[in-house]
Write an enzyme that holds these catalytic residues in place. Sequence first.
Site, PDB file in Angstrom:
ATOM      1  N   ASP A 123      19.929  36.495  71.788  1.00 22.81           N
ATOM      2  CA  ASP A 123      19.951  35.567  72.925  1.00 22.81           C
ATOM      3  C   ASP A 123      18.895  34.469  72.754  1.00 22.81           C
ATOM      4  O   ASP A 123      17.863  34.695  72.127  1.00 22.81           O
ATOM      5  CB  ASP A 123      19.682  36.359  74.217  1.00 22.81           C
ATOM      6  CG  ASP A 123      20.131  35.595  75.448  1.00 22.81           C
ATOM      7  OD1 ASP A 123      20.861  34.592  75.315  1.00 22.81           O
ATOM      8  OD2 ASP A 123      19.749  36.004  76.560  1.00 22.81           O
ATOM      9  N   ASN A 149      32.066  35.035  77.037  1.00 23.00           N
ATOM     10  CA  ASN A 149      31.633  33.729  76.518  1.00 23.00           C
ATOM     11  C   ASN A 149      32.755  32.678  76.499  1.00 23.00           C
ATOM     12  O   ASN A 149      32.487  31.476  76.347  1.00 23.00           O
ATOM     13  CB  ASN A 149      31.041  33.864  75.106  1.00 23.00           C
ATOM     14  CG  ASN A 149      29.641  34.441  75.095  1.00 23.00           C
ATOM     15  OD1 ASN A 149      29.225  35.104  74.154  1.00 23.00           O
ATOM     16  ND2 ASN A 149      28.876  34.198  76.171  1.00 23.00           N
TER      17      ASN A 149
HETATM   18  C1  FPP Z   1      23.247  33.525  72.986  1.00 26.06           C
HETATM   19  O1  FPP Z   1      22.383  32.433  73.162  1.00 26.06           O
HETATM   20  C2  FPP Z   1      23.911  33.360  71.745  1.00 26.06           C
HETATM   21  C3  FPP Z   1      25.258  33.262  71.587  1.00 26.06           C
HETATM   22  C4  FPP Z   1      26.218  33.324  72.687  1.00 26.06           C
HETATM   23  C5  FPP Z   1      25.820  33.055  70.254  1.00 26.06           C
HETATM   24  C6  FPP Z   1      25.215  33.889  69.176  1.00 26.06           C
HETATM   25  C7  FPP Z   1      25.481  33.218  67.918  1.00 26.06           C
HETATM   26  C8  FPP Z   1      24.637  33.093  66.919  1.00 26.06           C
HETATM   27  C9  FPP Z   1      23.317  33.737  66.870  1.00 26.06           C
HETATM   28  C10 FPP Z   1      25.040  32.258  65.786  1.00 26.06           C
HETATM   29  C11 FPP Z   1      25.176  33.026  64.534  1.00 26.06           C
HETATM   30  C12 FPP Z   1      26.201  34.067  64.550  1.00 26.06           C
HETATM   31  C13 FPP Z   1      27.060  34.283  63.530  1.00 26.06           C
HETATM   32  C14 FPP Z   1      27.954  35.456  63.565  1.00 26.06           C
HETATM   33  C15 FPP Z   1      27.143  33.383  62.378  1.00 26.06           C
HETATM   34  P1  FPP Z   1      22.678  31.437  74.325  1.00 26.06           P
HETATM   35  O2  FPP Z   1      23.539  30.338  73.825  1.00 26.06           O
HETATM   36  O3  FPP Z   1      23.262  32.178  75.483  1.00 26.06           O
HETATM   37  O4  FPP Z   1      21.247  30.921  74.635  1.00 26.06           O
HETATM   38  P2  FPP Z   1      20.656  30.611  76.076  1.00 26.06           P
HETATM   39  O5  FPP Z   1      20.751  31.899  76.878  1.00 26.06           O
HETATM   40  O6  FPP Z   1      19.259  30.212  75.792  1.00 26.06           O
HETATM   41  O7  FPP Z   1      21.487  29.511  76.641  1.00 26.06           O
END
Ligand code: FPP
Length: 264
Positions: free
Chosen positions: A40, A88
């Site tokens: 996250d 998501n």
């Molecule tokens: C949560 O952070 C993250 C995600 C929903 C996506 C996770 C993806 C990656 C780590 C990219 C790499 C993955 C692969 C499989 C190549 P958020 O966007 O919710 O962050 P925030 O809570 O700060 O908005």
Amino acid sequence: MWRKIFGGKEASVPTGDDLPSRSPVLCGDGLPRHIAVVMDGNGRWAQAQGRSRSAGHEAGARTLKRIVRAASDMGIEVLTVYAFSTENWKRPQLEVDFLLNLFDSFLQKEIDEMHAEHVRIRFIGRRDRFTDRFLRRMTDAEVRTAENTGIRLNVAVNYGGQDEILRAVQTLAARAAAGEIAPPEIDEALFSRTLDTADDPPVDLFIRTSGDLRLSNFLLWQSAYAELYFTETHWPDFTAEELARAITDFAGRSRRFGGLSEED
Ligand code: FPP
């Protein structure tokens, strides 16, 4: 083994020898076999730097690559990462498209190296909303690395723990209705084997980055007795050293699985 990663440069990082020893009966050899990570904070990391959320996800992908290698070097058997949840899809279409393209290009770019490093890749979650191209890419990666003997990397995409449990219930109910199994045969072992993570050990250590203190529907069945580790660090800034700290923290805990420790 840990010296291999840190090259002796980080005096504060424990080596395998320094890890607190744990009860062989309750805790095995001190290392978690299965680590789950809620990656996250990509968005917050990007925002803090005045950059786009996409830049945060790209940085998150680079972190994932480093952490898979570090976990593998530390001797972790299974690493399961939460890349995209069944919830998501509610994000803006542009971000959803960006993330799915990022997963696709990550696989395309990294598969050779991961294969060479003996990583076995598997995707967990529903497969009903992806493009044919991405579905092919996932299957190719799984088939190509299926015989690898290194770390098992489970990537959760379009994944929800409740959804996974319901799909397993449906599978077992259908088998019972077809007369293949009798309802009393449905025990914890059979149920576990029917989940997407079939054959994996239960989650020992559940890590969540970026400060929120919740499970977010990740590996609900598998994490029944997981030790939880929360950190304020945003996922793009998560390092092998912090993974080592989480593991050291884990190694110092007394896991009783509902029983009593040897001291009690
Ligand atoms: C949560 O952070 C993250 C995600 C929903 C996506 C996770 C993806 C990656 C780590 C990219 C790499 C993955 C692969 C499989 C190549 P958020 O966007 O919710 O962050 P925030 O809570 O700060 O908005």
